[in-house]
Design an enzyme around this catalytic site. Structure first.
Site, PDB file in Angstrom:
ATOM      1  N   ASN A  74      -8.183   1.343   8.591  1.00  0.00           N
ATOM      2  CA  ASN A  74      -9.262   1.635   9.536  1.00  0.00           C
ATOM      3  C   ASN A  74      -9.351   0.424  10.342  1.00  0.00           C
ATOM      4  O   ASN A  74     -10.523  -0.157  10.465  1.00  0.00           O
ATOM      5  CB  ASN A  74     -10.550   2.234   8.982  1.00  0.00           C
ATOM      6  CG  ASN A  74     -11.365   3.022   9.876  1.00  0.00           C
ATOM      7  OD1 ASN A  74     -11.148   3.034  11.220  1.00  0.00           O
ATOM      8  ND2 ASN A  74     -12.376   3.718   9.537  1.00  0.00           N
TER       9      ASN A  74
ATOM     10  N   HIS B 292     -21.791   3.523   4.956  1.00  0.00           N
ATOM     11  CA  HIS B 292     -20.984   4.826   4.608  1.00  0.00           C
ATOM     12  C   HIS B 292     -22.073   5.864   4.081  1.00  0.00           C
ATOM     13  O   HIS B 292     -21.704   7.171   4.093  1.00  0.00           O
ATOM     14  CB  HIS B 292     -19.825   4.500   3.613  1.00  0.00           C
ATOM     15  CG  HIS B 292     -18.605   4.121   4.222  1.00  0.00           C
ATOM     16  ND1 HIS B 292     -18.311   2.798   4.730  1.00  0.00           N
ATOM     17  CD2 HIS B 292     -17.447   4.762   4.585  1.00  0.00           C
ATOM     18  CE1 HIS B 292     -17.206   2.746   5.156  1.00  0.00           C
ATOM     19  NE2 HIS B 292     -16.833   3.802   5.200  1.00  0.00           N
TER      20      HIS B 292
END
Length: 378
Positions: free
Chosen positions: A253, A284
């Protein structure tokens, strides 16, 4: 349409951030944007944890899409706030007058439209990757008819790989569905269970990243078109062949890794690596598996730096180098699988089953080597 009434949780911070950008001073705007947006996102995460764990509700696909989009919106808001703080972008009328840089988009109405179009650009908001406000404006303002042949080939290639990974995931899922339960495995069988489960997670991420890339290219959104550079969030070949945990962390990512480096790593004077991974766990969602997984990832990256620095000194023969590369590649694959399963685990029982299985031997080996190398240095 994709989130239903949950979309209000996205529109509210987007409108609030737009107001903030046009009222706050550029000296402190990055702090206010960070604190307000992370507070909003944390409240949303805690609300979902409450519904999932205490009310025993099943999270729908609309909630999942909203959560992912909210995280990407946080990236955009904080990225634009840092650009304003560093005077790369000017949206506040007072700051425009002070700096005497009156551009075509410095008027409040035009600036508001530009900010909202950047924050709510749905092809990137639904899946990423992150691009800066300046790059986005360049795409909009200087749009040119691009190489249609290259555009078509890029979209076809991304869609083909997406269907390939998605099909492979479906085939594996039919055969290893029982292996999601780590509590049923015994001894070394748990290693295969962990690896196969992590492989399914990887195929899911890869297929979605490729689909996001195809969507952005189809929408006419390009970066680096002059040299035909790929606009993607990952390099699958590097991820699967690297023997370095640090390189895996930078490649996984990529736009998020660059954003974390700019937002946290470069601004922390003490323990920037640990702070970056700790914030990533916060961003997250603060599930127990995410907290443990990202802190373990930080420890593994630190161990990776020290171990490979030592290996580069002691491995002189090409055969020894090849053997070290093979062993560290296997170790990297096992550790990343361990971390991925831990991060994706939402059940505390499953997390404990992972920790008390043979899979723990792989990160434990790096921990022992890290302690040993630190003692040698001291």
């Amino acid at each position: 349409m994709s989130m239903g009434h949950y979309s209000i949780l996205l529109f509210a911070p987007a409108l609030g951030a737009t107001v903030l950008f046009h009222t706050a001073n550029y000296h402190s705007i990055h702090r206010w944007a960070f604190l307000l947006q992370m507070a909003w996102q944390t409240i949303c995460h805690l609300w979902m944890i409450y519904r999932q764990y205490y009310l025993r509700e099943i999270m729908t696909i609309k909630v999942s899409i909203m959560t992912s989009s909210l995280m990407l919106l946080t990236q955009k808001i904080t990225s634009l706030a840092m650009d304003i703080h560093e005077k790369k972008v000017t949206v506040n009328t007072k700051d425009v007058m002070e700096s005497k840089e009156k551009g075509p988009c410095c008027q409040p109405a035009c600036s508001i439209l530009a900010v909202l179009s950047y924050l709510l650009f749905f092809p990137a908001l639904l899946g990423g990757p992150l691009c800066s406000f300046v790059e986005f404006q360049q795409q909009i303002s200087n749009y040119k008819v691009c190489d249609k042949l290259w555009q078509t080939w890029t979209v076809i290639k991304a869609c083909t790989l997406f269907f390939l990974f998605h099909t492979l995931r479906g085939i594996l899922f039919d055969h290893v569905n029982f292996q999601y339960d780590l509590t049923d495995c015994r001894q070394w069988e748990c290693v295969y269970v962990m690896w196969s489960t992590a492989l399914l997670f990887k195929l899911t991420y890869y297929s979605h990243w490729l689909l996001d890339e195809a969507l952005l290219y189809s929408a006419g959104f390009y970066i680096g078109l002059s040299n035909h550079s790929a606009f993607t969030d990952s390099n699958i070949y590097t991820l699967e062949t690297t023997n370095r945990m640090s390189l895996f962390a930078r490649t996984w990512n990529k736009s998020t890794a660059k954003w974390l480096r700019r937002l946290i790593f470069q601004s922390c004077s003490k323990k920037p690596l640990l702070s970056t991974f700790a914030f990533s766990a916060w961003w997250h969602g603060l599930y127990p598996g995410q907290i443990f997984g990202f802190l373990c990832w930080a420890l593994m990256v630190e161990a990776d730096y020290r171990i490979h620095a030592k290996l580069s000194i002691i491995s002189k023969s090409p055969y020894i180098k090849f053997l070290c590369r093979v062993l560290t590649w296997f170790q990297t694959q096992m550790i990343t699988a361990f971390i991925m399963v831990a991060v994706e685990t939402r059940n505390l029982t499953m997390l404990m089953a992972l920790l008390f299985s043979y899979n723990t031997l792989f990160p434990l080996l790096y921990c022992v080597l890290l302690i040993f190398l630190i003692k040698i240095k001291l």
